[in-house]
Design a protein around this motif. Sequence first.
Motif, PDB file in Angstrom:
ATOM      1  N   GLU A   1      39.473  45.239  41.962  1.00 38.13           N
ATOM      2  CA  GLU A   1      38.402  45.259  43.020  1.00 38.13           C
ATOM      3  C   GLU A   1      38.295  43.765  43.500  1.00 38.13           C
ATOM      4  O   GLU A   1      38.169  43.559  44.619  1.00 38.13           O
ATOM      5  N   LYS A   2      38.500  42.872  42.439  1.00 40.59           N
ATOM      6  CA  LYS A   2      38.660  41.254  42.936  1.00 40.59           C
ATOM      7  C   LYS A   2      39.809  41.152  44.066  1.00 40.59           C
ATOM      8  O   LYS A   2      39.387  40.521  45.062  1.00 40.59           O
TER       9      LYS A   2
ATOM     10  N   ASN B   1      41.037  43.321  45.987  1.00 38.58           N
ATOM     11  CA  ASN B   1      40.691  43.796  47.247  1.00 38.58           C
ATOM     12  C   ASN B   1      39.717  42.963  48.084  1.00 38.58           C
ATOM     13  O   ASN B   1      39.705  43.087  49.255  1.00 38.58           O
ATOM     14  N   GLN B   2      38.905  42.257  47.226  1.00 40.76           N
ATOM     15  CA  GLN B   2      37.790  41.256  48.062  1.00 40.76           C
ATOM     16  C   GLN B   2      38.721  40.144  48.661  1.00 40.76           C
ATOM     17  O   GLN B   2      38.069  39.750  49.656  1.00 40.76           O
ATOM     18  N   TRP B   3      39.838  39.840  48.304  1.00 37.68           N
ATOM     19  CA  TRP B   3      40.602  39.064  49.164  1.00 37.68           C
ATOM     20  C   TRP B   3      41.055  39.349  50.479  1.00 37.68           C
ATOM     21  O   TRP B   3      41.629  38.615  51.324  1.00 37.68           O
TER      22      TRP B   3
ATOM     23  N   THR C   1      39.394  41.213  52.821  1.00 35.98           N
ATOM     24  CA  THR C   1      38.137  41.317  53.821  1.00 35.98           C
ATOM     25  C   THR C   1      38.582  40.584  55.019  1.00 35.98           C
ATOM     26  O   THR C   1      39.300  39.408  54.758  1.00 35.98           O
TER      27      THR C   1
END
Length: 503
Positions: A212-213, A215-217, A219
């Motif tokens: 999840e972390k 994937n946040q990179w 955006t």
Amino acid sequence: MDRAIPTTYKERTRLRKLAHDFVSDKALQPPVPLSDLEALASEFIKVYQLDEGLRDWLMVELHNGVWLPMVASIPYERRLLLLPKCLRDSQRCEGEMDDLGLLCHRCGRCVIPDLQTLADRHGVLSLVAEGFTSVIELIRQHVVDAVIGVSCLDSLEKAFPLLVSHAVPGIAVALNDGGCKDTHVDIDYVMELLPQLSAETITLLDYDAIREKVNQWFTPEALACVMTPATDITTRASLEWMLCGGSRWRPFLLAAVYAAITRSSSACLLPKGRKKPCPLVLPDEVMRAAVAVECFHKASLVHDDIQDHDPERYGQPTVHIRYGEAMAINIGDLLLGEGYRLLASLKNKELQGVVANAHVSLCLGQGAELAWRSGQKVTIDEVLQIFREKTVPAFEVALSLGLLSAGGDQHTAHVLHNYSEALGIAYQLKDDLADIYREQTEKPSAVHAMRMQYPDASDEDIKNKVNVLIEDYHTRALSSLAEIDSFELKRLLFQATEKILER
């Protein structure tokens, strides 16, 4: 060969102690692949001159000996006791059956109430149900981290590969008989295993949280902070391509390897009584390295799609279809530059050399593939060599950058190289099976090589031959991890192997 179980409790107890001491002396770090457990069982049988029929039962106990210290370090509230319904008294049981299993009324007419009461006393979750599939789901949902499961040998044979491949901390206790009705277990042994607790307990890394972390990179807002501003068609298209589809396995593996080695996330030692895990911490340097790895991957896809004349990727037109070949080449080149620029901004300059070497290897492998022409003879060994140059570096570079970012050692780097080679080849072989029903191919695939070597073989025969190779390299990948001391790193790579190969 018939499965056998030692006939007396005294003999089972003796062999259990010998098996646990046997693996303890070898200082094995779990998880241990199935092929290694089989080898351990063969060695144990030879050393103690035992009946070959005991092999399956002994594999269970050797597995228990490897895992017991780890299971004992996991807090009670993160454990599950799984019992089979067949332990109940089928004639007098007052329990009710539902979708989850048996709702025990604890009437005292079988051993189930005694075991569940002991589990309750220690705060261990208990479940009376058949099969380990539900356990895997509870682990995926982060309800539990470890399992102590009771089952017959037949069921354990099916469950073992599942438990091993998911690197589930677990203890398995085989029933003393079969028949799926009114069965028996060494209750004293289960009661001995259940309450064991180390002086220090651990919480395991949450790899879903790491994903999840990561994937946040990826955006628009996060990438805008590290990539060249999207002010023209080239930069806008490259940013758009970075945001588009894909599993992001490479940046995830980089971040997860870093976390596994540094134990900077929730996998930390906790004194007894403390339950709050460590916070997930992934430094900016790790994020930049992960984005760089994805830049290189996305660039290779742009160029690969041009060279292979592929019209679609991720279910939409490829970059060269949308922007033309010349612009697509430039977009791919920009992403390569972005990757090297990001690496240049990091303190650890060794990462640049690793990526550069992987870049050269990939191009050599791609060149060998492009130089081949349809109809040209190719052997399976030649195809595997192309895989080593083209596919393997894509996995190894992510693992290596995670290792280097964590200050890893050369020995682990060597292990990761061997692991990446086996995994990369298995992955490409699996991908090649998509060619199995095509009459022609534009690249030297394993399927094409097998057809040349076995011209009279059917498609099904070719498929079976390629699957044998896949299984061989899958086994090599897991066995190569035996020399890794870090439980979390082994656990990560066991799980990643199964997911990447979609097993």
